[in-house]
Design a protein around this motif. Structure first.
Motif, PDB file in Angstrom:
ATOM      1  N   ALA A 176      -7.307  -9.208   3.302  1.00  0.00           N
ATOM      2  CA  ALA A 176      -7.112  -7.952   4.039  1.00  0.00           C
ATOM      3  C   ALA A 176      -6.695  -6.821   3.100  1.00  0.00           C
ATOM      4  O   ALA A 176      -7.170  -5.679   3.230  1.00  0.00           O
ATOM      5  N   LEU A 177      -5.820  -7.123   2.139  1.00  0.00           N
ATOM      6  CA  LEU A 177      -5.398  -6.100   1.181  1.00  0.00           C
ATOM      7  C   LEU A 177      -6.547  -5.709   0.269  1.00  0.00           C
ATOM      8  O   LEU A 177      -6.753  -4.521  -0.015  1.00  0.00           O
ATOM      9  N   GLY A 206       7.022  -1.330 -10.312  1.00  0.00           N
ATOM     10  CA  GLY A 206       6.567  -2.247  -9.285  1.00  0.00           C
ATOM     11  C   GLY A 206       7.579  -2.475  -8.180  1.00  0.00           C
ATOM     12  O   GLY A 206       8.563  -1.748  -8.034  1.00  0.00           O
ATOM     13  N   MET A 207       7.327  -3.525  -7.391  1.00  0.00           N
ATOM     14  CA  MET A 207       8.138  -3.823  -6.220  1.00  0.00           C
ATOM     15  C   MET A 207       8.251  -5.328  -6.039  1.00  0.00           C
ATOM     16  O   MET A 207       7.507  -6.107  -6.654  1.00  0.00           O
ATOM     17  N   ILE A 208       9.179  -5.743  -5.162  1.00  0.00           N
ATOM     18  CA  ILE A 208       9.359  -7.144  -4.806  1.00  0.00           C
ATOM     19  C   ILE A 208       9.240  -7.266  -3.299  1.00  0.00           C
ATOM     20  O   ILE A 208       9.888  -6.522  -2.552  1.00  0.00           O
ATOM     21  N   SER A 209       8.403  -8.176  -2.842  1.00  0.00           N
ATOM     22  CA  SER A 209       8.310  -8.489  -1.415  1.00  0.00           C
ATOM     23  C   SER A 209       8.752  -9.937  -1.234  1.00  0.00           C
ATOM     24  O   SER A 209       8.260 -10.835  -1.914  1.00  0.00           O
ATOM     25  N   TYR A 210       9.691 -10.132  -0.316  1.00  0.00           N
ATOM     26  CA  TYR A 210      10.276 -11.455  -0.107  1.00  0.00           C
ATOM     27  C   TYR A 210      10.285 -11.768   1.380  1.00  0.00           C
ATOM     28  O   TYR A 210      10.808 -11.000   2.185  1.00  0.00           O
ATOM     29  N   CYS A 264      13.252  -0.661   0.067  1.00  0.00           N
ATOM     30  CA  CYS A 264      12.114   0.103   0.594  1.00  0.00           C
ATOM     31  C   CYS A 264      12.244   0.156   2.111  1.00  0.00           C
ATOM     32  O   CYS A 264      12.044  -0.862   2.790  1.00  0.00           O
ATOM     33  N   ARG A 265      12.581   1.298   2.644  1.00  0.00           N
ATOM     34  CA  ARG A 265      12.779   1.442   4.085  1.00  0.00           C
ATOM     35  C   ARG A 265      11.477   1.168   4.843  1.00  0.00           C
ATOM     36  O   ARG A 265      10.396   1.590   4.416  1.00  0.00           O
ATOM     37  N   LEU A 299       0.829  -1.205   0.000  1.00  0.00           N
ATOM     38  CA  LEU A 299       0.000   0.000   0.000  1.00  0.00           C
ATOM     39  C   LEU A 299       0.867   1.261   0.000  1.00  0.00           C
ATOM     40  O   LEU A 299       0.553   2.245  -0.682  1.00  0.00           O
ATOM     41  N   GLU A 300       1.969   1.226   0.758  1.00  0.00           N
ATOM     42  CA  GLU A 300       2.870   2.380   0.789  1.00  0.00           C
ATOM     43  C   GLU A 300       3.538   2.619  -0.555  1.00  0.00           C
ATOM     44  O   GLU A 300       3.876   3.754  -0.893  1.00  0.00           O
TER      45      GLU A 300
END
Length: 300
Positions: free
Chosen positions: A75-76, A176-180, A250-251, A50-51
């Motif tokens: 939830a998202l 986009g982004m990567i979440s791991y 991403c901090r 979301l951020e």
């Protein structure tokens, strides 16, 4: 330690595996609600997604490595609601039809436009051999070895997925982004000292959540769910976690940290601790009495 040793020494018990598979769905939901490991990973990741969303994005396209029962996404979806259209591409798995139906039903109930498709690993890179829509935001989501995830994916599959994700995000800047995320089981050899310490912490935390008068329920959970999952960590020899070289970290924001702490701690003095690590503070770690249990990373 005796209970842990029993499960490790009986990891090839076919009968126990069969019984565990019959009760997997109910046991997963119970474990997910009782212990915070899965909820921590999913809440922190969803908050990061979301951020990251640019204000002009019209479609968010999530590519999920291991969707499982789909417990991460309702939830998202509820937060996004009417703001945006969502497309979810999931790597092929045996439960994908049931998961797709459940997620689509939920999205319909809140009036959200959701498209769910199943893809093979080989199709992943081909998806981006085209002009990328500038109004579409891509999220590559990879969770590995979380305690509630059951049968793990093979190391080769994890590496293939993360390499494609890294290639796409670095080739198309700003799309986009990567979440791991990785649980303690994602890179430990069975019967190693680290494996024993982390598995002991898992059993100890489960026992802490069950009052003494529910000891039978805890034993059932251990025998039919936690024990077999702990013993399945024999696929990950020499596993190296994804490091995100060449990507921008991403901090972890103060808001994300406080939101996750509130969910895990619930305002009480609990034996869990959440830390932010990494040179650019893009790593969030959930510990049980000093033992790291879940690590999360985000990049853009």
């Amino acid at each position: 330690m005796e209970r842990l040793g029993h499960h490790l020494l009986h990891f090839d018990d076919h009968y126990l595996r069969e019984e565990s598979s019959k009760n997997y769905g109910m046991a997963l939901r119970a474990f997910y609600e009782i212990c915070p490991y899965g909820r921590f990973a999913h809440l922190a990741t969803n908050f990061a997604i979301l951020e990251s969303l640019p204000c002009d994005v019209q479609v968010i396209h999530i590519i999920d490595f291991d969707v499982g029962e789909g417990e991460q996404w309702p939830a998202l979806l509820a937060v996004l609601n009417h703001r945006i259209s969502v497309k979810l591409s999931v790597i092929h798995c045996k439960e994908v039809k049931k998961t797709r139906n459940n997620l689509c039903s939920f999205a319909c109930s809140i009036g959200l436009s959701l498209q769910v498709e199943e893809i093979e690993m080989e199709e992943l890179l081909l998806m981006f051999d085209r002009t990328v829509n500038e109004n579409e935001w891509f999220v590559f989501n990879c969770m590995v070895g979380l305690p509630h995830m059951g049968e793990p994916k093979r190391r080769r599959q994890v590496l293939e997925f993360t390499r494609v994700a890294e290639k796409v995000v670095t080739s198309y800047k700003g799309i986009g982004m990567i979440s791991y995320g990785e649980g303690f089981g994602s890179r430990l050899k069975p019967f190693s000292d680290d494996h024993l310490v982390s598995s002991h912490a898992l059993f100890e935390s489960l026992e802490w959540h069950f009052p003494s008068h529910l000891s039978l329920a805890r034993t059932t959970m251990e025998c039919l769910f936690v024990g077999p999952c702990v013993s399945l960590i024999d696929f990950v020899e020499d596993f190296e976690p994804f490091c995100g070289h060449g990507l921008r970290e991403c901090r972890v924001s103060k808001e994300r940290l406080m939101e996750v702490k509130e969910m895990v701690m619930k305002g009480r003095d609990e034996p869990y601790e959440i830390k932010v690590n990494g040179y650019c503070e893009n790593e969030m770690v959930l510990e049980w009495r000093g033992t790291p249990m879940v690590r999360l990373y985000t990049w853009r």
